[in-house]
Design a protein around this motif. Structure first.
Motif, PDB file in Angstrom:
ATOM      1  N   HIS A   4     -29.312  23.015 -35.992  1.00 48.21           N
ATOM      2  CA  HIS A   4     -28.463  24.079 -35.446  1.00 48.21           C
ATOM      3  C   HIS A   4     -27.096  24.163 -36.107  1.00 48.21           C
ATOM      4  N   TRP A  49     -19.307  21.007 -31.243  1.00 46.37           N
ATOM      5  CA  TRP A  49     -20.255  20.316 -32.116  1.00 46.37           C
ATOM      6  C   TRP A  49     -20.244  20.939 -33.503  1.00 46.37           C
ATOM      7  N   MET A  79     -25.762  20.346 -37.056  1.00 46.40           N
ATOM      8  CA  MET A  79     -26.543  19.108 -37.172  1.00 46.40           C
ATOM      9  C   MET A  79     -27.982  19.366 -36.778  1.00 46.40           C
ATOM     10  N   MET A 127     -30.847  17.906 -34.265  1.00 47.55           N
ATOM     11  CA  MET A 127     -30.977  17.023 -33.106  1.00 47.55           C
ATOM     12  C   MET A 127     -32.077  17.503 -32.174  1.00 47.55           C
TER      13      MET A 127
END
Ligand SMILES: [Cu+2]
Length: 124
Positions: free
Chosen positions: A73, A81, A84, A86
């Motif tokens: 994302h 954020w 990354m 995840m």
């Protein structure tokens, strides 16, 4: 003689009364504990610290058996954020029609430890 009897009787009455008083007091001590537990229980499904975020990215993996999705994302401003890759949990209905490699926009709920995808749309 009479006075002494009266005194003794009054003392017995006082002791008796204070003995009675102790029972409700002991119950009062337990009450707040029970209330606190009930409060914690009711807060469990959605703790106050939960945060929502919106983002977009690419579906890197889907595990329908575990109910998880891995997303590559972009940055998510609401959660501060960076971009990354995840994993998140996701209900089957959220992932229906979604496959690996799809470009998607999504909404997540983050509890500080793990995130759940609450909505996901395939980008045209
Ligand atoms: Cu992430």
């Amino acid at each position: 003689m009479k006075k002494t009897l009266m005194f003794t009787a009054m003392m017995a009455l006082l002791i008796g009364l204070s003995g009675c008083d102790k029972k409700p007091e002991a119950r009062k001590v337990e009450a707040p504990k029970a209330a606190a537990t009930a409060e914690a229980m009711s807060g469990m499904p959605m703790p106050a610290g939960n945060k929502m975020g919106k983002g977009s990215g690419t579906v890197a993996a889907i595990d329908t058996a575990k109910g998880t999705v891995t997303l590559d994302h972009g940055a998510i401003a609401e959660l501060k954020w960076p971009a990354m890759e995840m994993g998140f949990t996701a209900k089957p209905e959220v992932l229906s029609g979604i496959k690996v490699g799809d470009k998607v926009s999504f909404e997540i709920e983050w509890d500080g430890m793990s995130g759940a995808v609450t909505a996901m749309q395939k980008k045209p």
